[in-house]
Design a protein around this motif. Structure first.
Motif, PDB file in Angstrom:
ATOM      1  N   GLN A  96       8.370  -6.611 -10.912  1.00 35.91           N
ATOM      2  CA  GLN A  96       7.709  -5.795  -9.885  1.00 35.91           C
ATOM      3  C   GLN A  96       8.515  -5.760  -8.590  1.00 35.91           C
ATOM      4  OE1 GLN A  96       3.927  -7.926 -10.211  1.00 35.91           O
ATOM      5  NE2 GLN A  96       2.913  -5.992 -10.760  1.00 35.91           N
ATOM      6  N   TRP A  97       9.115  -6.897  -8.223  1.00 41.36           N
ATOM      7  CA  TRP A  97       9.944  -6.909  -7.005  1.00 41.36           C
ATOM      8  C   TRP A  97      11.193  -6.047  -7.190  1.00 41.36           C
ATOM      9  CZ3 TRP A  97       7.621  -7.764  -2.871  1.00 41.36           C
ATOM     10  CH2 TRP A  97       6.685  -8.795  -2.721  1.00 41.36           C
ATOM     11  N   ILE A  98      11.725  -6.023  -8.380  1.00 39.77           N
ATOM     12  CA  ILE A  98      12.873  -5.141  -8.664  1.00 39.77           C
ATOM     13  C   ILE A  98      12.459  -3.682  -8.503  1.00 39.77           C
ATOM     14  CG2 ILE A  98      14.431  -4.345 -10.488  1.00 39.77           C
ATOM     15  CD1 ILE A  98      14.481  -7.238 -11.526  1.00 39.77           C
ATOM     16  N   HIS A  99      11.240  -3.366  -8.958  1.00 40.75           N
ATOM     17  CA  HIS A  99      10.718  -2.009  -8.828  1.00 40.75           C
ATOM     18  C   HIS A  99      10.555  -1.633  -7.352  1.00 40.75           C
ATOM     19  CE1 HIS A  99       8.674   1.661  -9.834  1.00 40.75           C
ATOM     20  NE2 HIS A  99       7.538   1.266  -9.276  1.00 40.75           N
ATOM     21  N   VAL A 100      10.040  -2.566  -6.550  1.00 43.96           N
ATOM     22  CA  VAL A 100       9.915  -2.341  -5.098  1.00 43.96           C
ATOM     23  C   VAL A 100      11.275  -2.035  -4.507  1.00 43.96           C
ATOM     24  CG1 VAL A 100       9.408  -3.464  -2.879  1.00 43.96           C
ATOM     25  CG2 VAL A 100       7.830  -3.736  -4.802  1.00 43.96           C
ATOM     26  N   TRP A 113      12.706  -8.634   0.031  1.00 42.96           N
ATOM     27  CA  TRP A 113      11.470  -7.852   0.153  1.00 42.96           C
ATOM     28  C   TRP A 113      10.248  -8.756   0.018  1.00 42.96           C
ATOM     29  CZ3 TRP A 113      12.492  -3.866   2.607  1.00 42.96           C
ATOM     30  CH2 TRP A 113      13.542  -2.998   2.305  1.00 42.96           C
ATOM     31  N   SER A 114      10.317  -9.715  -0.889  1.00 40.51           N
ATOM     32  CA  SER A 114       9.177 -10.640  -1.068  1.00 40.51           C
ATOM     33  C   SER A 114       8.952 -11.471   0.188  1.00 40.51           C
ATOM     34  CB  SER A 114       9.406 -11.546  -2.274  1.00 40.51           C
ATOM     35  OG  SER A 114      10.456 -12.461  -2.048  1.00 40.51           O
ATOM     36  N   GLN A 115      10.046 -11.857   0.869  1.00 36.71           N
ATOM     37  CA  GLN A 115       9.928 -12.626   2.099  1.00 36.71           C
ATOM     38  C   GLN A 115       9.338 -11.771   3.222  1.00 36.71           C
ATOM     39  OE1 GLN A 115      10.721 -16.109   2.606  1.00 36.71           O
ATOM     40  NE2 GLN A 115      10.444 -15.774   0.415  1.00 36.71           N
ATOM     41  N   MET A 116       9.741 -10.516   3.290  1.00 37.47           N
ATOM     42  CA  MET A 116       9.192  -9.620   4.312  1.00 37.47           C
ATOM     43  C   MET A 116       7.695  -9.422   4.106  1.00 37.47           C
ATOM     44  SD  MET A 116      10.214  -5.680   5.307  1.00 37.47           S
ATOM     45  CE  MET A 116      11.707  -6.122   6.206  1.00 37.47           C
ATOM     46  N   CYS A 117       7.281  -9.363   2.850  1.00 38.69           N
ATOM     47  CA  CYS A 117       5.860  -9.149   2.555  1.00 38.69           C
ATOM     48  C   CYS A 117       4.976 -10.287   3.038  1.00 38.69           C
ATOM     49  CB  CYS A 117       5.661  -8.947   1.048  1.00 38.69           C
ATOM     50  SG  CYS A 117       6.185  -7.319   0.485  1.00 38.69           S
ATOM     51  N   GLN A 118       5.548 -11.481   3.161  1.00 37.87           N
ATOM     52  CA  GLN A 118       4.753 -12.611   3.634  1.00 37.87           C
ATOM     53  C   GLN A 118       4.259 -12.401   5.061  1.00 37.87           C
ATOM     54  OE1 GLN A 118       3.728 -15.075   1.531  1.00 37.87           O
ATOM     55  NE2 GLN A 118       4.762 -13.675   0.116  1.00 37.87           N
ATOM     56  N   GLN A 119       4.953 -11.529   5.805  1.00 40.56           N
ATOM     57  CA  GLN A 119       4.516 -11.219   7.169  1.00 40.56           C
ATOM     58  C   GLN A 119       3.230 -10.405   7.176  1.00 40.56           C
ATOM     59  OE1 GLN A 119       7.726  -9.791   9.837  1.00 40.56           O
ATOM     60  NE2 GLN A 119       9.125 -10.139   8.120  1.00 40.56           N
ATOM     61  N   PHE A 120       2.918  -9.752   6.037  1.00 41.65           N
ATOM     62  CA  PHE A 120       1.723  -8.918   5.983  1.00 41.65           C
ATOM     63  C   PHE A 120       0.460  -9.746   5.797  1.00 41.65           C
ATOM     64  CE2 PHE A 120       4.666  -5.610   3.806  1.00 41.65           C
ATOM     65  CZ  PHE A 120       5.259  -5.335   5.025  1.00 41.65           C
ATOM     66  N   LEU A 121       0.597 -10.941   5.255  1.00 45.94           N
ATOM     67  CA  LEU A 121      -0.577 -11.756   4.954  1.00 45.94           C
ATOM     68  C   LEU A 121      -1.088 -12.449   6.204  1.00 45.94           C
ATOM     69  CD1 LEU A 121       0.534 -13.447   1.607  1.00 45.94           C
ATOM     70  CD2 LEU A 121      -1.112 -11.584   1.878  1.00 45.94           C
ATOM     71  N   HIS A 122      -2.403 -12.438   6.346  1.00 54.33           N
ATOM     72  CA  HIS A 122      -3.011 -13.226   7.411  1.00 54.33           C
ATOM     73  C   HIS A 122      -2.847 -14.694   7.043  1.00 54.33           C
ATOM     74  CE1 HIS A 122      -4.590  -9.970   9.697  1.00 54.33           C
ATOM     75  NE2 HIS A 122      -5.366  -9.528   8.726  1.00 54.33           N
TER      76      HIS A 122
END
Length: 333
Positions: A96-100, A113-122
């Motif tokens: 899925q991360w490859i697809h992103v 990208w997975s590390q950047m997504c961690q900023q979205f989580l409260h």
């Protein structure tokens, strides 16, 4: 361009066949209910951006240098995640991360990208200490609520704090209430504990049990309405009881106090033992401070005909010769 209040956009037939739909199924994104995502993610938009806006972002990101690159990148990434129906915890598998990575117009590794997504989580704020800025902001909000007589509506206070704070994590209403009650409230009692306050505290504790908020209120009249925090009461209880060993507590039998059902026999004996010690200690201090005992030789004459009065740790000297001279002069007159 501000993305905080982007409005939704109704698609036309022409837009539905837009080349960008090969990357994003815009119809699917428009149909998504954002409420559950807003609770878990820090979305950078209130409504799904229009196709026109996403197209502008897409081509901007392909440029060499643009303003707000990171913000635009995160907006596009969030739309891709919504399009994928990504789980709320953002735990995607490697495929899925490859697809992103393939869908994004900019170049990063799937891991990035997975590390950047961690900023979205409260993030959980319980593991993050309160900052000086947060304390000041929370204090201002609470005092403002009190001036406007809104009361302590902790859910509204927490919401305003999270909207005005620059932190990546959110504070819950419970955290705001605890921070006020244990740290920021001006009526908190920060003075040293006295034996009398210890005694009253343990007497109340024995009778009412571990109801720390209630005990704080009941204890405050003894200290001029300055309140001990729930945390300080728990800490003081542990400190007082830890000084009692089992041998001392065995000698305690019976009590004139009502006893809460919260306690077992071992705890009751320890509490009663400490209460007994404090009663003796406070009574002794009262005697030392307010009563005169001739046998203790607290009043005596010194070699200079002065009367020395010792009261507790203080001493007062009266010159008797002056007193006698004044008396004699009055008699002669």
């Amino acid at each position: 361009m501000s993305f905080l209040h982007i409005q939704s956009y109704q698609q036309s037939t022409e837009e539905s066949s837009h080349p960008l739909n090969s990357k994003l199924n815009f119809v699917n994104i428009q149909a998504i209910d954002l409420k559950p995502y807003k609770k878990k993610w820090r979305l950078l938009f209130n409504n799904v951006p229009s196709l026109k806006i996403l197209e502008s972002i897409y081509y901007d990101l392909q440029g060499q240098s643009i303003e707000d690159r990171e913000t635009k990148e995160m907006i596009f990434l969030q739309c891709i995640l919504l399009n994928m129906r990504a789980p709320l915890n953002l735990k995607l598998n490697e495929e899925q991360w490859i697809h992103v990575n393939e869908l994004m117009p900019t170049h990063k590794t799937p891991f990035e990208w997975s590390q950047m997504c961690q900023q979205f989580l409260h993030q959980s704020a319980y593991n993050n200490p309160w900052s000086e800025n947060e304390d000041k902001l929370l204090l201002d909000i609470i005092l403002s609520f009190q001036r406007m007589k809104k009361g302590n509506k902790w859910s509204k206070i927490a919401r305003e704090l999270n909207e005005r704070s620059l932190n990546k994590f959110i504070r819950t209403p419970k955290q705001c209430r605890e921070r006020w009650g244990n740290k920021l409230d001006p009526s908190i009692n920060r003075n040293e504990w006295t034996d009398l306050e210890d005694l009253n505290f343990l007497q109340l504790l024995l009778q009412h049990g571990r109801r720390w908020a209630e005990l704080s209120i009941r204890l405050s009249p003894i200290t001029n309405n300055k309140k001990r925090t729930e945390f300080s009461l728990k800490h003081r209880f542990k400190k007082l009881i830890s000084s009692i060993n089992s041998i001392e507590s065995r000698s305690i039998h019976g009590t004139r106090y009502a006893i809460s059902s919260d306690w077992n026999n071992k705890e009751i004996n320890k509490l009663l033992c400490k209460i007994s010690q404090l009663e003796m200690k406070t009574n002794q201090k009262e005697v030392e401070n307010f009563y005169y005992h001739p046998l203790t030789k607290q009043i005596k004459f010194n070699d200079f005909n002065k009367l020395v009065i010792i009261k507790g740790s203080s001493k007062v000297e009266l010159d008797l010769s002056i007193l006698f001279n004044q008396t004699n002069s009055q008699l002669n007159d």
